[in-house]
Design a protein around this motif. Structure first.
Motif, PDB file in Angstrom:
ATOM      1  N   THR A  15      -3.110  -8.136 -30.346  1.00  0.00           N
ATOM      2  CA  THR A  15      -2.757  -6.959 -31.139  1.00  0.00           C
ATOM      3  C   THR A  15      -3.375  -5.706 -30.523  1.00  0.00           C
ATOM      4  OG1 THR A  15      -2.791  -8.382 -33.067  1.00  0.00           O
ATOM      5  CG2 THR A  15      -2.710  -6.023 -33.482  1.00  0.00           C
ATOM      6  N   GLU A  16      -2.501  -4.775 -30.095  1.00  0.00           N
ATOM      7  CA  GLU A  16      -2.961  -3.509 -29.504  1.00  0.00           C
ATOM      8  C   GLU A  16      -3.891  -2.767 -30.460  1.00  0.00           C
ATOM      9  OE1 GLU A  16      -2.766  -2.085 -26.588  1.00  0.00           O
ATOM     10  OE2 GLU A  16      -1.797  -3.933 -25.877  1.00  0.00           O
ATOM     11  N   PHE A  17      -3.471  -2.747 -31.716  1.00  0.00           N
ATOM     12  CA  PHE A  17      -4.177  -2.082 -32.794  1.00  0.00           C
ATOM     13  C   PHE A  17      -5.649  -2.531 -32.859  1.00  0.00           C
ATOM     14  CE2 PHE A  17      -4.517  -1.552 -37.560  1.00  0.00           C
ATOM     15  CZ  PHE A  17      -4.439  -0.170 -37.508  1.00  0.00           C
ATOM     16  N   LEU A  18      -5.892  -3.808 -32.505  1.00  0.00           N
ATOM     17  CA  LEU A  18      -7.248  -4.362 -32.566  1.00  0.00           C
ATOM     18  C   LEU A  18      -7.901  -4.357 -31.183  1.00  0.00           C
ATOM     19  CD1 LEU A  18      -6.582  -7.371 -34.966  1.00  0.00           C
ATOM     20  CD2 LEU A  18      -7.633  -5.174 -35.542  1.00  0.00           C
ATOM     21  N   GLY A  19      -7.311  -3.572 -30.263  1.00  0.00           N
ATOM     22  CA  GLY A  19      -7.915  -3.433 -28.951  1.00  0.00           C
ATOM     23  C   GLY A  19      -7.579  -4.551 -27.981  1.00  0.00           C
ATOM     24  N   ALA A  20      -6.719  -5.462 -28.375  1.00  0.00           N
ATOM     25  CA  ALA A  20      -6.311  -6.586 -27.530  1.00  0.00           C
ATOM     26  C   ALA A  20      -7.525  -7.226 -26.849  1.00  0.00           C
ATOM     27  CB  ALA A  20      -5.247  -6.155 -26.530  1.00  0.00           C
ATOM     28  N   ALA A  21      -7.465  -7.392 -25.517  1.00  0.00           N
ATOM     29  CA  ALA A  21      -8.530  -8.109 -24.821  1.00  0.00           C
ATOM     30  C   ALA A  21      -9.856  -7.345 -24.821  1.00  0.00           C
ATOM     31  CB  ALA A  21      -8.096  -8.412 -23.388  1.00  0.00           C
ATOM     32  N   ASP A  22      -9.797  -6.007 -25.030  1.00  0.00           N
ATOM     33  CA  ASP A  22     -11.033  -5.208 -25.006  1.00  0.00           C
ATOM     34  C   ASP A  22     -11.787  -5.258 -26.326  1.00  0.00           C
ATOM     35  OD1 ASP A  22     -10.453  -4.435 -22.456  1.00  0.00           O
ATOM     36  OD2 ASP A  22      -9.288  -2.689 -23.114  1.00  0.00           O
ATOM     37  N   GLY A  23     -11.076  -5.570 -27.395  1.00  0.00           N
ATOM     38  CA  GLY A  23     -11.717  -5.550 -28.707  1.00  0.00           C
ATOM     39  C   GLY A  23     -11.928  -4.127 -29.194  1.00  0.00           C
ATOM     40  N   ILE A  24     -12.800  -3.951 -30.141  1.00  0.00           N
ATOM     41  CA  ILE A  24     -13.070  -2.636 -30.717  1.00  0.00           C
ATOM     42  C   ILE A  24     -14.511  -2.266 -30.404  1.00  0.00           C
ATOM     43  CG2 ILE A  24     -13.222  -1.294 -32.863  1.00  0.00           C
ATOM     44  CD1 ILE A  24     -11.116  -3.168 -34.053  1.00  0.00           C
ATOM     45  N   SER A  25     -14.698  -1.044 -29.861  1.00  0.00           N
ATOM     46  CA  SER A  25     -16.070  -0.619 -29.546  1.00  0.00           C
ATOM     47  C   SER A  25     -16.399   0.655 -30.326  1.00  0.00           C
ATOM     48  CB  SER A  25     -16.214  -0.397 -28.042  1.00  0.00           C
ATOM     49  OG  SER A  25     -15.206   0.473 -27.618  1.00  0.00           O
ATOM     50  N   GLU A  26     -17.571   1.176 -30.060  1.00  0.00           N
ATOM     51  CA  GLU A  26     -18.070   2.374 -30.751  1.00  0.00           C
ATOM     52  C   GLU A  26     -18.118   2.212 -32.266  1.00  0.00           C
ATOM     53  OE1 GLU A  26     -16.272   6.007 -29.232  1.00  0.00           O
ATOM     54  OE2 GLU A  26     -16.158   5.006 -27.280  1.00  0.00           O
ATOM     55  N   VAL A  27     -18.452   1.018 -32.690  1.00  0.00           N
ATOM     56  CA  VAL A  27     -18.664   0.778 -34.118  1.00  0.00           C
ATOM     57  C   VAL A  27     -20.012   1.410 -34.479  1.00  0.00           C
ATOM     58  CG1 VAL A  27     -19.015  -0.996 -35.885  1.00  0.00           C
ATOM     59  CG2 VAL A  27     -17.322  -1.349 -34.086  1.00  0.00           C
ATOM     60  N   PRO A  28     -20.037   2.234 -35.531  1.00  0.00           N
ATOM     61  CA  PRO A  28     -21.274   2.971 -35.848  1.00  0.00           C
ATOM     62  C   PRO A  28     -22.345   2.058 -36.442  1.00  0.00           C
ATOM     63  CG  PRO A  28     -19.659   3.294 -37.571  1.00  0.00           C
ATOM     64  CD  PRO A  28     -18.968   2.508 -36.498  1.00  0.00           C
ATOM     65  N   PRO A  29     -23.595   2.505 -36.468  1.00  0.00           N
ATOM     66  CA  PRO A  29     -24.651   1.739 -37.142  1.00  0.00           C
ATOM     67  C   PRO A  29     -24.345   1.616 -38.630  1.00  0.00           C
ATOM     68  CG  PRO A  29     -25.581   3.509 -35.820  1.00  0.00           C
ATOM     69  CD  PRO A  29     -24.121   3.745 -35.866  1.00  0.00           C
ATOM     70  N   PHE A  30     -24.922   0.624 -39.259  1.00  0.00           N
ATOM     71  CA  PHE A  30     -24.706   0.360 -40.680  1.00  0.00           C
ATOM     72  C   PHE A  30     -26.041   0.604 -41.384  1.00  0.00           C
ATOM     73  CE2 PHE A  30     -23.489  -3.389 -43.745  1.00  0.00           C
ATOM     74  CZ  PHE A  30     -23.662  -2.547 -44.835  1.00  0.00           C
ATOM     75  N   ALA A  31     -26.137   1.766 -42.062  1.00  0.00           N
ATOM     76  CA  ALA A  31     -27.381   2.094 -42.751  1.00  0.00           C
ATOM     77  C   ALA A  31     -27.451   1.332 -44.072  1.00  0.00           C
ATOM     78  CB  ALA A  31     -27.464   3.595 -42.997  1.00  0.00           C
ATOM     79  N   ILE A  32     -28.155   0.219 -44.048  1.00  0.00           N
ATOM     80  CA  ILE A  32     -28.243  -0.618 -45.241  1.00  0.00           C
ATOM     81  C   ILE A  32     -29.081   0.059 -46.302  1.00  0.00           C
ATOM     82  CG2 ILE A  32     -29.204  -2.788 -46.104  1.00  0.00           C
ATOM     83  CD1 ILE A  32     -27.923  -4.209 -43.963  1.00  0.00           C
ATOM     84  N   LEU A  33     -30.228   0.595 -45.874  1.00  0.00           N
ATOM     85  CA  LEU A  33     -31.089   1.375 -46.764  1.00  0.00           C
ATOM     86  C   LEU A  33     -31.427   2.654 -46.000  1.00  0.00           C
ATOM     87  CD1 LEU A  33     -33.556  -1.435 -47.873  1.00  0.00           C
ATOM     88  CD2 LEU A  33     -31.838  -0.347 -49.319  1.00  0.00           C
ATOM     89  N   PRO A  34     -31.848   3.702 -46.713  1.00  0.00           N
ATOM     90  CA  PRO A  34     -32.282   4.896 -45.971  1.00  0.00           C
ATOM     91  C   PRO A  34     -33.394   4.505 -44.991  1.00  0.00           C
ATOM     92  CG  PRO A  34     -32.224   5.308 -48.353  1.00  0.00           C
ATOM     93  CD  PRO A  34     -31.957   3.864 -48.163  1.00  0.00           C
ATOM     94  N   GLY A  35     -33.193   4.824 -43.737  1.00  0.00           N
ATOM     95  CA  GLY A  35     -34.214   4.515 -42.740  1.00  0.00           C
ATOM     96  C   GLY A  35     -34.121   3.111 -42.161  1.00  0.00           C
ATOM     97  N   LEU A  36     -33.199   2.304 -42.659  1.00  0.00           N
ATOM     98  CA  LEU A  36     -33.053   0.958 -42.115  1.00  0.00           C
ATOM     99  C   LEU A  36     -31.588   0.722 -41.811  1.00  0.00           C
ATOM    100  CD1 LEU A  36     -34.266  -1.779 -41.455  1.00  0.00           C
ATOM    101  CD2 LEU A  36     -33.931  -2.447 -43.823  1.00  0.00           C
TER     102      LEU A  36
END
Lengths: 355, 254
Positions: free
Chosen positions: A161-182
């Motif tokens: 699926t091109e939409f899902l980046g095909a063989a490259d996948g998806i990059s530049e996924v941002p950090p996930f701030a679970i708690l402030p500062g973490l």
């Protein structure tokens, strides 16, 4: 009750000891692979409940991992600012969408990681119910083949699926701030907190699963394994229990996929590959099947070695070989509950054991 | 009052008429036995009553409601417990754990509550274990509580299976050849145990080959031969029934 949580404390001690060791030997970079191992372990202990305790094989759990990972990757990277209407402004205000600056200084409007995580895990569980309903009517090899088929389908979908980046996948996924500062992210400065966060989650997962297996619900699952008709005769709705265990293990896999994707900053189709599913089953098998601790320790060890590249180009082959050897010589798993007892018996010189 | 009522039940497997128009009642509080030569359809009948098989015709009314077409676990939830001719203990579980599974219908904690080990599930678990050890006492197996069930001697495995069914606190207990494979001493022990079950307010329907056991403990006997009921009477009367002697008792005694 005490006995159940004592190993948890010991394991927490081990996690701290490992971090200390890397700190004092100046090899903190090992923590990256150890953190990744933690997320794979989250999947492994969930799978252990399904395969080891409920006795239902799945060769498709990399699929659930990938579903979780790809959904969060897509939602947190797909820019909606071009479609910024009243609705998206309202969603942004409600915290469901969030603005951030991308690598090149442009402004992105994407789904907030917390929302993405929730959607991803719920979607994984939903898919598990939809797939598990019909598939779990099958037993043994047939169930293995059907779940394998599911895994292959997910792999081909993300790969094609091109939409899902095909063989490259998806990059530049941002950090996930679970708690402030973490936040879950691979930044070198956050290596230690991320290590503790990941293993903290694994320990929390272990506590939940240990509680479960020592309860009426855990016994109901174990009873299905090996004497399904007798379980029915005890009033246990076996079909519903199998499905619940399947969905629960998929939830663990989906969550692991979400978190590792944020940690790595992306996900590729290899995470969905069938060899990954085989690897997870091999870890549960060598861990002793119905043995959460064995699975956890083996997952920590083998994933770490694999991620550090100790298996070289034979990476997948090592796990395939483990699976073959276990099935041939110790189909009950290597780290069995009664292993210590048997070793003791040998030393006592009474080898005979009724079986 | 009749607790279980089997009406006109028939079952065919391919060319074999396993059961043909079988009817009988089991009154509340009775110990009723099903006897008949091998292949008479006794186990098939058990599987029909407990929901593991569906009959081609007939009806099974249990506690006033039709249970035909329900899944085994639904019938179990209405108060029917059973044992199996081929012992079906849970492997990789201790004797106590096997019996604890029998408390499933009398506890309610769900996945989430159990994972969180909520106070009410802890309390429930204590209750489950109390009943479990009480049943082990009843069976005289307290010493084996932590042994792996499938590693016990055969006779004790039969008793664990019986205890597991008792843990369900059933209204009716179906015992499929409880003395199969037991020696004389174990058979006598099993007979005493079954008689004592009546004291727990449990109705019993059993299939058994051991005639001395059947005559000792049952009130009524139903005789099956080639899928048909050929007699139903008090135990002492069955022994004198000429038809029964011809097809069944006569076989061994002639």
């Amino acid at each position: 009750m005490r006995g159940r949580y004592l190993p948890v404390a010991a394991f927490a001690g081990l996690i701290v000891a490992i971090q200390m060791a890397t700190h004092f030997t100046g090899s903190g970079y090992h923590l990256t692979q150890l953190t990744m191992s933690a997320y794979y372990s989250l999947l492994a202990i969930g799978l252990c409940l399904l395969v080891g305790y409920a006795g239902q094989i799945s060769l498709g759990h990399a699929g659930f991992f990938a579903i979780g990972g790809y959904i969060t990757a897509l939602l947190t990277t797909h820019d909606l600012s071009s479609r910024a209407g009243g609705a998206s402004r309202w969603l942004a205000k409600a915290g469901i969408l969030s603005f951030r600056i991308d690598l090149y200084g442009g402004e992105l409007l994407t789904v907030h990681p917390w929302v993405a995580c929730l959607v991803a895990v719920l979607a994984t569980v939903g898919i598990a119910y939809a797939v598990g309903g019909p598939v779990l009517k099958l037993k043994g090899h047939y169930l293995a083949m059907a779940t394998l088929g599911f895994g292959v389908i997910i792999y081909r979908i993300v790969l094609g699926t091109e939409f899902l980046g095909a063989a490259d996948g998806i990059s530049e996924v941002p950090p996930f701030a679970i708690l402030p500062g973490l936040e879950v992210s691979g930044k070198a400065a956050l290596r230690v907190p991320n290590y503790y966060l990941a293993w903290g989650l694994v320990i929390a997962g272990m506590v939940l699963l240990l509680n479960l297996i020592h309860s009426r619900e855990g016994r109901a699952l174990s009873s299905i394994h090996g004497a399904e008709d007798a379980a029915e005769a005890m009033g246990i709705p076996t079909a519903r229990y199998k499905l619940s265990a399947f969905a629960l293990s998929a939830a663990f896999a989906g969550l692991a996929g979400v978190l590792l994707t944020h940690y790595n900053g992306g996900i590729g189709p290899s995470e969905a590959s069938v060899m990954k599913s085989v690897r997870y089953v091999a870890i549960v098998a060598i861990g002793g099947m119905a043995n959460l601790w064995g699975t956890l320790l083996m997952s920590l060890l083998l994933n770490y070695l694999s991620l550090r590249g100790y298996f070289g180009t034979y990476d997948d082959a090592v796990f395939g070989a483990i699976l073959i050897l276990i099935m041939l010589f110790a189909p009950g798993g290597l780290l069995r509950r009664d292993l210590l007892e048997e070793v003791r018996d040998v030393f006592r010189g009474n080898g005979e054991k009724a079986s | 009052m009749k607790l279980l009522s089997v009406r006109g039940v028939s079952k065919r497997f391919g060319g074999l008429q396993a059961l043909e128009d079988v009817s009988f009642d089991v009154p509340q509080g009775a110990i009723k036995a099903l006897i008949g030569p091998n292949g008479a359809g006794k186990t098939t009948l058990f599987n029909l009553i407990s929901g593991f098989l569906r009959p081609d015709q007939g009806s099974v009314v249990f506690g006033g409601t039709e249970v035909l077409g329900l899944a085994p676990h639904q019938i179990a939830a209405r108060g029917m417990a059973r044992t199996f001719q081929q012992i079906r203990l849970f492997p990789r579980m201790t004797v106590l754990e096997n019996i604890l599974v029998g408390r499933h219908l009398h506890s309610r904690g769900g996945f989430l509550a159990c994972m969180l080990n909520l106070p009410f599930t802890r309390k429930e678990e204590r209750g489950i274990r109390e009943t479990g050890s009480e049943i082990l006492d009843f069976l005289g197996l307290s010493g084996q509580a932590d042994a792996e069930a499938v590693h016990l001697p055969y006779g004790q495995q039969r008793m664990v299976e019986l205890g597991r069914a008792l843990a369900c606190e059933p209204r009716i207990l179906l015992l499929d050849e409880p003395a199969a494979g037991l020696n004389i001493r174990e058979t006598a022990e099993m007979g005493r145990l079954i008689s004592r079950i009546r004291g727990r307010n449990v109705t019993v329907l059993l299939v058994e080959h051991d005639m001395s056991l059947v005559m000792d403990i049952s009130d009524d006997i139903v005789v099956l031969s080639y899928g048909q009921k050929i007699a139903e009477d008090k135990a002492h009367a069955i022994q004198k029934d000429p038809e029964v002697i011809r097809v069944y008792l006569g076989e061994g005694d002639a």
